[in-house]
Design an enzyme around this catalytic site. Sequence first.
Site, PDB file in Angstrom:
ATOM      1  NE  ARG A  99      -4.287  -1.580   0.914  1.00 28.07           N
ATOM      2  CZ  ARG A  99      -4.473  -2.773   1.370  1.00 28.07           C
ATOM      3  NH1 ARG A  99      -3.564  -3.355   2.003  1.00 28.07           N
ATOM      4  NH2 ARG A  99      -5.582  -3.429   1.235  1.00 28.07           N
ATOM      5  CG  ASP A 102      -4.610   0.461   5.238  1.00 25.90           C
ATOM      6  OD1 ASP A 102      -5.734   0.751   4.780  1.00 25.90           O
ATOM      7  OD2 ASP A 102      -4.443  -0.467   6.056  1.00 25.90           O
ATOM      8  CG  ASP A 104      -7.268   0.162   8.733  1.00 26.50           C
ATOM      9  OD1 ASP A 104      -7.876   0.307   7.656  1.00 26.50           O
ATOM     10  OD2 ASP A 104      -6.442  -0.740   8.928  1.00 26.50           O
TER      11      ASP A 104
END
Length: 188
Positions: A99, A102, A104
């Site tokens: 990635r 990312d 979250d």
Amino acid sequence: MPLHVDKLLLALGANLDGPWGSPRETLQRAAAELGRSGLLLLNASHLYATAPVGPGRQASYLNAVLLLRSGVAPGALLRLVKAIERRAGRRLGTRWGPRRLDIDILDYGGRQFGSARTRRRRGSLILPHPEMHRRPFVLVPLLEVDPHWQHPVLGMSARTLLARSVRASRRAPVRQLDFKPLSCQKSP
């Protein structure tokens, strides 16, 4: 009346260079973008180098956790972090693959939303994050920014969850020397 959340925890990770530079530069820029979007930074962890979880050979990840305060609703926050990921060069790809960025949403003021037991659809929000309690690369920096945090569903401390996850994975994150992803003022 704006929504007030005491604790908002976000995990940031990257292992590929992208339009914002190296993974380290990308995480710095992502944190700055979050601040420009109206989120108030309360605390930021150091960066941690971690082994990749996904398939095939991948470079190590850099991970961090941010503790923030926000007046943004959970769905709007999800759209905001996905837009930041796209600006950083993230595209749909292999699950757990490499990635550029990312982000979250780990915890949103202890709220519970969605279910980890149902099959997760891409772009859906589940709170707290359904895998966070199994991930040392999340729990180590989380402990740094909020050492007294308790999992809203499991009722266990981050320290207890970390001890369990490290035993299960045998992989501990490695703190990067003298680096914080942000050099912003913290709120009083």
